[in-house]
Design a protein around this motif. Structure first.
Motif, short mmCIF file in Angstrom:
data_model
loop_
_atom_site.label_atom_id
_atom_site.label_comp_id
_atom_site.label_asym_id
_atom_site.label_seq_id
_atom_site.Cartn_x
_atom_site.Cartn_y
_atom_site.Cartn_z
N ARG A 21 0.86 -1.19 0.00
CA ARG A 21 0.00 0.00 0.00
C ARG A 21 0.89 1.23 0.00
N GLY A 23 -0.16 4.01 1.58
CA GLY A 23 -0.64 4.78 2.72
C GLY A 23 -1.28 3.82 3.69
N ASP A 73 -4.83 7.08 -10.97
CA ASP A 73 -3.63 7.54 -10.26
C ASP A 73 -2.69 8.23 -11.24
N HIS A 75 0.65 8.00 -10.84
CA HIS A 75 1.93 7.28 -10.86
C HIS A 75 1.76 5.96 -11.63
N PHE A 78 2.34 2.27 -10.22
CA PHE A 78 1.29 1.71 -9.35
C PHE A 78 0.20 1.07 -10.20
N ASP A 101 -5.16 12.75 -13.67
CA ASP A 101 -5.21 13.63 -12.51
C ASP A 101 -6.63 13.62 -11.93
N MET A 102 -6.74 13.26 -10.68
CA MET A 102 -8.08 13.13 -10.07
C MET A 102 -8.73 14.48 -9.80
N GLU A 118 -8.70 6.60 -0.54
CA GLU A 118 -8.03 6.37 0.75
C GLU A 118 -6.68 7.08 0.76
N GLY A 119 -6.53 8.00 1.69
CA GLY A 119 -5.24 8.66 1.91
C GLY A 119 -4.70 9.40 0.71
N ALA A 120 -5.56 9.97 -0.11
CA ALA A 120 -5.08 10.61 -1.34
C ALA A 120 -5.68 12.00 -1.56
N ILE A 124 -4.70 17.02 -3.46
CA ILE A 124 -5.22 18.13 -4.28
C ILE A 124 -5.93 19.16 -3.38
N1 SAH Z 1 -5.13 4.79 -2.00
C1 SAH Z 1 -3.81 4.21 -2.05
C2 SAH Z 1 -2.68 5.23 -2.28
C3 SAH Z 1 -2.57 6.34 -1.27
S1 SAH Z 1 -1.12 7.35 -1.54
C4 SAH Z 1 -3.53 3.44 -0.77
O1 SAH Z 1 -4.21 3.69 0.23
O2 SAH Z 1 -2.64 2.59 -0.80
C5 SAH Z 1 -1.79 8.68 -2.51
C6 SAH Z 1 -1.89 8.33 -4.00
O3 SAH Z 1 -2.49 9.45 -4.66
C7 SAH Z 1 -0.56 8.07 -4.68
O4 SAH Z 1 -0.64 6.86 -5.37
C8 SAH Z 1 -0.40 9.24 -5.65
O5 SAH Z 1 0.26 8.89 -6.85
C9 SAH Z 1 -1.85 9.61 -5.92
N2 SAH Z 1 -2.07 10.99 -6.36
C10 SAH Z 1 -1.60 12.14 -5.81
N3 SAH Z 1 -2.05 13.22 -6.48
C11 SAH Z 1 -2.85 12.74 -7.47
C12 SAH Z 1 -3.62 13.37 -8.49
N4 SAH Z 1 -3.68 14.71 -8.61
N5 SAH Z 1 -4.32 12.57 -9.34
C13 SAH Z 1 -4.29 11.22 -9.23
N6 SAH Z 1 -3.57 10.58 -8.28
C14 SAH Z 1 -2.86 11.32 -7.41
#
Ligand code: SAH
Length: 272
Positions: A21, A23, A73, A75, A78, A101-102, A118-120, A124
């Protein structure tokens, strides 16, 4: 951590690309939050935003056998990991990854039954994410997000300094929950992630990876600085996990009427 420094970024992803994971989180927490997003229609459209390597994407796919899931995502590596697992599990007909880009998704308004993140969302801006995603949800659609929050008002200096650097906008639980009605959602429920959510699939494998990379990058000051920063993050969590942690929040897109009522109450308060 300086994300404008390509070498630092490379080492950072050398750590993260090897973890289950990206996060904190557990399957139990994902399913606990999902139980709050009830009822969902057959064949629901689900977005998993900032899906990372996609553990929760796969947990959602298993728990919602008729859902179509789009995992987004920025990246690419991933998504490659998630794509491979989707193929291995024979889920390709209903789980799809999107490299993008989300904060600017090309998805039809009012078409989504459930937005998961989750944790993302903080990446933004948490409040901005709530605003940006609401139009995509169908009326009555759900949003499930986990977000870092303060858990206590008394805070040791070291943890305050740490978050001041990492995430100065971090709110307490009440402040976080307060953002939802402002952005047009009704909170259904919330709960803190257990400590296990950091260790199991995140910090325990990260410690192993840091040892491995420590040997590989021995004597490389830039790489060692990145590894040290991750070690410090884990140490801060070990010492201060009682003071800050993630809160999982499940909310529902408020109807137009609920929004009008809320606005009316806010205006009445302003008049007082
Ligand atoms: N939900 C996953 C990853 C959390 S880490 C988990 O819990 O394991 C945050 C993720 O958000 C990372 O993979 C990062 O690449 C992604 N991220 C960050 N900014 C973003 C954006 N603007 N658009 C899409 N993905 C993004």
């Amino acid at each position: 951590m300086d994300f404008d420094n390509p070498r630092m970024c490379e080492v950072f992803f050398d750590i993260y690309d090897a973890l289950p994971r990206a996060g904190p989180g557990t399957a139990e927490s994902t399913l606990r939050a999902l139980a709050l997003a009830d009822p969902l229609p057959e064949g629901a459209l689900v977005l998993d935003l900032g899906c990372g390597p996609g553990r929760q994407t796969l947990d959602l796919a298993a728990a919602l056998p008729s859902a179509e899931i789009v995992a987004v995502d920025l990246h690419r590596p991933f998504l490659d990991l998630l794509d491979a697992e989707v193929r291995r599990r024979g889920l390709g007909h209903r789980v799809r990854t999107v490299h993008g880009d989300m904060s600017c998704l090309s998805i039809a308004e009012e078409s989504v039954d459930l937005i998961w993140s989750e944790g993302a969302a903080y990446s933004i801006g948490f409040a901005k994410a709530l605003e940006a995603w609401r139009p995509l949800l169908r009326p009555g659609g759900y949003l499930a997000v986990s977000e870092a929050t303060w858990l206590r008002s008394a805070r040791p200096d070291e943890i305050v300094a740490f978050w001041q650097q990492e995430y100065p906008d971090m709110l307490d639980v009440e402040g976080c929950l307060d953002l939802f009605p402002r952005a047009g959602y009704r909170v259904i429920g919330s709960f803190p992630l257990p400590e296990q959510a950091w260790w199991q699939d995140f910090y325990t494998p990260m410690l192993g990876r840091l040892d491995e990379l420590g040997r590989r990058f021995n004597g490389d000051p830039v790489a060692e600085a990145v590894l040290d920063e991750s070690r410090r993050e884990i140490e801060v969590f070990r010492r201060y996990s009682a003071f800050s942690g993630y809160t999982f929040v499940v909310a529902r897109k408020a109807s137009g009427q609920e929004r009008v009522r809320r606005k009316g109450r806010a205006m009445a308060r302003e008049d007082e």
